[in-house]
Scaffold this active site. Structure first.
Site, PDB file in Angstrom:
ATOM      1  N   HIS A 182       6.758  -5.506 -14.483  1.00  0.00           N
ATOM      2  CA  HIS A 182       5.540  -6.516 -14.072  1.00  0.00           C
ATOM      3  C   HIS A 182       4.941  -7.219 -15.175  1.00  0.00           C
ATOM      4  CE1 HIS A 182       3.504  -3.230 -16.074  1.00  0.00           C
ATOM      5  NE2 HIS A 182       2.488  -3.777 -15.920  1.00  0.00           N
ATOM      6  N   ASP A 183       5.400  -7.412 -16.419  1.00  0.00           N
ATOM      7  CA  ASP A 183       4.734  -7.904 -17.187  1.00  0.00           C
ATOM      8  C   ASP A 183       5.907  -9.016 -17.933  1.00  0.00           C
ATOM      9  OD1 ASP A 183       2.429  -6.670 -17.355  1.00  0.00           O
ATOM     10  OD2 ASP A 183       2.988  -5.253 -19.029  1.00  0.00           O
ATOM     11  N   GLU A 224       4.444   2.995 -23.375  1.00  0.00           N
ATOM     12  CA  GLU A 224       4.747   1.529 -23.770  1.00  0.00           C
ATOM     13  C   GLU A 224       4.055   1.311 -25.016  1.00  0.00           C
ATOM     14  OE1 GLU A 224       3.051  -2.736 -21.730  1.00  0.00           O
ATOM     15  OE2 GLU A 224       1.870  -1.088 -22.270  1.00  0.00           O
ATOM     16  N   ASP A 264       0.659  -1.063  -0.043  1.00  0.00           N
ATOM     17  CA  ASP A 264      -0.130  -0.096  -0.023  1.00  0.00           C
ATOM     18  C   ASP A 264       0.785   1.090  -0.038  1.00  0.00           C
ATOM     19  OD1 ASP A 264       0.803   0.212   2.456  1.00  0.00           O
ATOM     20  OD2 ASP A 264      -0.715  -1.524   2.978  1.00  0.00           O
ATOM     21  N   ASP A 309       0.052   3.500 -20.584  1.00  0.00           N
ATOM     22  CA  ASP A 309      -0.159   1.766 -21.067  1.00  0.00           C
ATOM     23  C   ASP A 309      -0.664   1.676 -22.457  1.00  0.00           C
ATOM     24  OD1 ASP A 309      -0.709  -0.633 -19.531  1.00  0.00           O
ATOM     25  OD2 ASP A 309      -2.386  -0.483 -20.172  1.00  0.00           O
ATOM     26  N   ASP A 358       0.583   5.474 -13.475  1.00  0.00           N
ATOM     27  CA  ASP A 358       0.184   4.713 -14.577  1.00  0.00           C
ATOM     28  C   ASP A 358      -0.869   5.619 -15.478  1.00  0.00           C
ATOM     29  OD1 ASP A 358       0.293   2.419 -16.593  1.00  0.00           O
ATOM     30  OD2 ASP A 358       1.287   1.547 -14.808  1.00  0.00           O
TER      31      ASP A 358
HETATM   32  C1  GLC Z   1       0.424  -3.082 -20.245  1.00  0.00           C
HETATM   33  C2  GLC Z   1       0.324  -3.506 -18.850  1.00  0.00           C
HETATM   34  C3  GLC Z   1      -0.237  -4.987 -18.734  1.00  0.00           C
HETATM   35  C4  GLC Z   1      -1.478  -4.763 -18.754  1.00  0.00           C
HETATM   36  C5  GLC Z   1      -2.169  -4.179 -20.299  1.00  0.00           C
HETATM   37  C6  GLC Z   1      -3.386  -4.102 -20.105  1.00  0.00           C
HETATM   38  O1  GLC Z   1       0.669  -3.929 -21.225  1.00  0.00           O
HETATM   39  O2  GLC Z   1       1.725  -3.266 -18.669  1.00  0.00           O
HETATM   40  O3  GLC Z   1       0.205  -5.280 -17.102  1.00  0.00           O
HETATM   41  O4  GLC Z   1      -2.082  -6.150 -18.668  1.00  0.00           O
HETATM   42  O5  GLC Z   1      -1.354  -3.235 -20.355  1.00  0.00           O
HETATM   43  O6  GLC Z   1      -3.758  -2.738 -19.416  1.00  0.00           O
HETATM   44 CA    CA Z   2      -2.066  -3.175   2.920  1.00  0.00          CA
END
Ligand code: GLC
Ligand code: CA
Length: 568
Positions: free
Chosen positions: A329-330, A257, A29, A200, A98
């Site tokens: 994270h992907d 991205e 958090d 994103d 993001d």
């Molecule tokens: C981007 C994010 C990914 C997400 C996708 C849809 O690629 O990095 O984690 O699942 O967009 O928002």
């Molecule tokens: Ca927490």
């Protein structure tokens, strides 16, 4: 290149759910992030990108937003966010959020209104189309599997479009009203004091509006959504408008991205008039990919990794500064993915760190990378949370892989590898929480954790600190940030070598990507060892005297930064 405030920084991505849990409910958090700001400062981080913290049903872990103006209660409150911004500011850390505006959540008020009245104003916020006799309007496949079209509840022949999960309906960027709503929201956040956005999946906002079938590329009769993108023209108009109306007035830092772009388009993305300040360099990450899915991927050698970086830098460094990553994270953990098995140790991890941070670009670290966190071993598919891994598992099974084999192939690529909790200490659950973590911690947290590495002069963490500090180094900073990157010793196998040629100094980066030692002959005379992952006390005296080069003895997986005589 016009200098920008962010050029000499190092950025750090926080995946909030897994970073630090302050109230022991098992979910990271905002208060947890605040606890660790001093740690980030100490590491040398100047920009922090936080993955989505907005209200969300978490079908795609926060990338499905139900209210852009609210913090999800799992993460805290708006007051927490304001406090975080103030605390970060005190430490000269810029906060980047993001921006997920290709789609929202199906729980967003806009979509709920569209459901009630698909032909009303909110229906136009989405792509709602008639099907073909109860079948989807066309055969595009979503990124998470299955058709991009989902039937609108209560209507036999009406469908809405979703490039990702069905709970993530795509927003209709063709509608100027929708675009204005988005720009207003962006301005609202920038006014609050965030420095900018990581943007994103942004290339998806423009569709091929014919909504026609393309030839199927798998047995399911569908074609990849990316095929459609090739025919979708005009995304730049939207992006320039967004820049003009939302980013520019605040001089926001923006990092896009995007995967599918041609080198000739780069200028329009990150050139002087580009729509973003930077974009991620995914060149090495795309290697080995297969259209068929993860089960069909090919392993990638470090030489290929090197070539992809060189190719990309050759094109991009004239135009702008892209961001270098080894993971996010992907993606799986970079050290597990790219390093050969016999180099998956602290020395190898430092080598990979050195390549990434010494390449031309803005370094983006992903949480845990700085201590060399690794992929997790998944013992059963039940341990997996990630929606995309579950789909790839299904695809692998459909292609006749046994359950064991399918688990193995998806484990290597699973996005959950990077999403396990941050390993802070040797306490239970790596000190991430005193409760039960939402995703279990990697079993190796006792060997790999911050607490242990902070105390150790030769740890991966300490090496990252040294690399990061080089960007601000009075002697070498200019070269590390702006120096031209030129390949060196390209003919060698299992080797990565390149120059960074600055105004005053020339650096030579050498990485022996094999277990065996070797001696490399470099063209310019070496003057000084700037960094060495082996602390081998390499003596350059005597070497510099070589007329046409220096002989550098290197151990297995040794990484060196040398200052050399100018040769260009
Ligand atoms: C981007 C994010 C990914 C997400 C996708 C849809 O690629 O990095 O984690 O699942 O967009 O928002
Ligand atoms: Ca927490």
């Amino acid at each position: 290149m016009k200098k920008k405030w962010w050029h000499d920084k190092v950025a750090y991505q926080i995946y909030p759910k897994s970073f630090k849990d302050s109230n022991d409910d098992g979910i990271g958090d905002l208060q947890g992030i605040m606890e660790k700001l001093d740690y980030l400062k100490e590491l040398g981080v100047g920009i922090v990108w936080i993955s989505p913290i907005y209200s969300s049903p978490f079908v795609d872990q926060g990338y499905d937003i139900s209210d852009y103006y609210a913090i999800d209660p799992a993460f805290g409150t708006m007051e927490d966010m304001e406090e975080l911004l103030a605390e970060a500011k005190k430490r000269d850390i810029a906060i980047v959020m993001d921006l997920v505006v290709n789609h929202c959540s199906d729980q967003h008020e806009w979509f709920q209104k569209a459901l009630k009245d698909p032909f009303g104003p909110y229906g136009k916020y989405f792509y709602i189309r008639e099907g073909k006799n109860g079948n989807p309007p066309c055969n595009w496949r979503s990124y998470f599997g299955g058709s991009v079209w989902e039937q609108l509840p209560g209507y036999d022949n009406l469908f809405y479009l979703h490039m990702f999960a069905k709970e993530q309906p795509d927003l209709n960027w063709e509608n100027p009203k929708l675009r204005q709503e988005i720009y207003e929201m962006i301005r609202w956040w920038l006014k609050k004091g965030i420095a900018g956005f990581r943007v994103d999946a942004i290339i998806n906002i423009k569709k091929d509006l014919r909504f026609q079938d393309f030839p199927a590329d798998r047995e399911d009769g569908l074609c990849a959504g990316t095929t459609m993108l090739k025919y979708a023209c005009g995304v730049m108009d939207f992006l320039q408008e967004m820049k003009r109306e939302a980013f520019e007035p605040f001089d926001a830092f923006t990092i896009g991205e995007l995967f599918d772009f041609q080198p000739q388009e780069l200028e329009r993305y990150i050139g002087e008039q580009g729509c973003f300040e930077s974009i991620f360099d995914f060149a090495p990450h795309l290697l080995g990919e297969s259209e068929n899915g993860w089960y069909d991927r090919r392993n990638v050698s470090m030489d290929e990794f090197r070539d992809a970086i060189f190719e990309s830098k050759a094109v991009t460094q004239e135009i702008g500064m892209m961001a270098n990553i080894i993971e996010n994270h992907d993606e799986p953990r970079g050290v597990s993915r790219y390093l050969p098995k016999d180099g998956q140790n602290e020395r190898g991890k430092k080598l990979l760190a050195g390549i990434s941070l010494m390449s031309f670009g803005l370094p983006f670290l992903y949480q845990g990378q700085e201590i060399g966190m690794t992929n997790k071993e998944f013992c059963s598919i039940e341990e997996v949370d990630d929606i995309s891994t579950l789909d790839e598992y299904r695809v692998a099974l459909e292609h006749g892989l046994s359950k064991e084999k399918a688990l193995l192939v998806v484990s290597e690529m699973s996005r959950d590898n990077a999403r396990t909790p941050m390993q802070w200490s040797r306490e239970a659950h790596g000190g991430f929480t005193k409760g039960t973590p939402w995703l279990s911690v990697n079993e190796n947290y006792r060997e790999i954790c911050v607490e242990e590495q902070e105390r150790r002069e030769d740890s991966v963490l300490t090496f990252y600190k040294k690399l990061i500090a080089l960007r601000k180094d009075p002697e070498y900073g200019e070269t590390v940030v702006y120096g031209r990157q030129e390949p060196a010793l390209e003919e060698l196998q299992d080797f990565i070598g390149f120059y960074r040629k600055g105004k005053e100094k020339t650096l030579l980066v050498l990485a022996n990507v094999q277990r065996e030692k070797r001696t490399v002959c470099i063209a310019p005379a070496a003057k000084r060892v700037v960094l060495d992952n082996c602390d081998s006390g390499l003596e350059l005296k005597g070497m510099a005297g070589w007329k046409d080069g220096s002989q550098i003895p290197m151990k297995g997986y040794q990484f060196l930064i040398l200052e050399v005589e100018e040769i260009f």
